[in-house]
Design a protein around this motif. Structure first.
Motif, PDB file in Angstrom:
ATOM      1  N   GLU A  62      -2.150  29.369  -6.127  1.00 50.19           N
ATOM      2  CA  GLU A  62      -2.424  29.836  -7.483  1.00 50.19           C
ATOM      3  C   GLU A  62      -1.811  28.902  -8.529  1.00 50.19           C
ATOM      4  N   GLU A  63      -0.586  28.448  -8.277  1.00 49.06           N
ATOM      5  CA  GLU A  63       0.042  27.490  -9.193  1.00 49.06           C
ATOM      6  C   GLU A  63      -0.746  26.184  -9.226  1.00 49.06           C
ATOM      7  N   GLU A  97      -3.910  25.738  -8.589  1.00 47.93           N
ATOM      8  CA  GLU A  97      -5.170  25.965  -9.297  1.00 47.93           C
ATOM      9  C   GLU A  97      -4.957  25.955 -10.807  1.00 47.93           C
ATOM     10  N   GLU A  98      -3.937  26.655 -11.264  1.00 49.71           N
ATOM     11  CA  GLU A  98      -3.671  26.747 -12.701  1.00 49.71           C
ATOM     12  C   GLU A  98      -3.414  25.362 -13.308  1.00 49.71           C
ATOM     13  N   VAL A  99      -2.532  24.612 -12.692  1.00 45.80           N
ATOM     14  CA  VAL A  99      -2.185  23.291 -13.233  1.00 45.80           C
ATOM     15  C   VAL A  99      -3.343  22.317 -13.060  1.00 45.80           C
ATOM     16  N   TYR A 100      -4.075  22.421 -11.951  1.00 44.19           N
ATOM     17  CA  TYR A 100      -5.248  21.566 -11.727  1.00 44.19           C
ATOM     18  C   TYR A 100      -6.267  21.770 -12.843  1.00 44.19           C
ATOM     19  N   LEU A 101      -6.535  23.020 -13.169  1.00 44.37           N
ATOM     20  CA  LEU A 101      -7.513  23.305 -14.227  1.00 44.37           C
ATOM     21  C   LEU A 101      -7.015  22.859 -15.594  1.00 44.37           C
ATOM     22  N   GLU A 102      -5.710  23.005 -15.854  1.00 42.61           N
ATOM     23  CA  GLU A 102      -5.132  22.485 -17.099  1.00 42.61           C
ATOM     24  C   GLU A 102      -5.317  20.969 -17.180  1.00 42.61           C
TER      25      GLU A 102
END
Length: 108
Positions: A91-92, A94-99
């Motif tokens: 989840e972390e 994914e979040e940073v990847y999308l940012e």
């Protein structure tokens, strides 16, 4: 056929680590550096396939392609080990990847 995701990959890596717990060092921040270095070595093996066999063979030759993908899997396995060593959740990631993707899309 289900799609393999980082959660499943991490579960697979945990199972592999458990199986070889008496042979391998445990996944921890102290061993994360080694996992990262091994990942880089494996990325070099991916590059070696391209260098030795050529781009066309990676696309057209089923055996070369399989070897290429197998080496990419080694990279992913060590990548997941690094994530596990530093307690990075899917989840972390994914979040940073999308940012990061958003920043790259707005960069120029």
């Amino acid at each position: 056929m289900s799609q393999l995701n980082f959660t499943e990959m991490q579960n697979i890596q945990r199972a592999l680590q458990e199986k070889y717990h008496d042979k391998w060092v445990p996944l921890s921040p102290e061993t994360g550096r080694s996992s990262l270095l091994w990942m880089i070595v494996e990325a070099g093996e991916v590059a070696d396939v391209i260098k030795k066999e050529g781009d066309t063979a990676v696309i057209d030759d089923i055996e070369v392609r399989h070897h290429f993908i197998e080496e990419l899997c080694d990279v992913l396995m060590y990548f997941n080990d690094v994530m596990l060593c530093y307690s990075i959740t899917p989840e972390e990631l994914e979040e940073v990847y999308l940012e990061k993707h958003k920043k790259n899309m707005e960069r120029w």
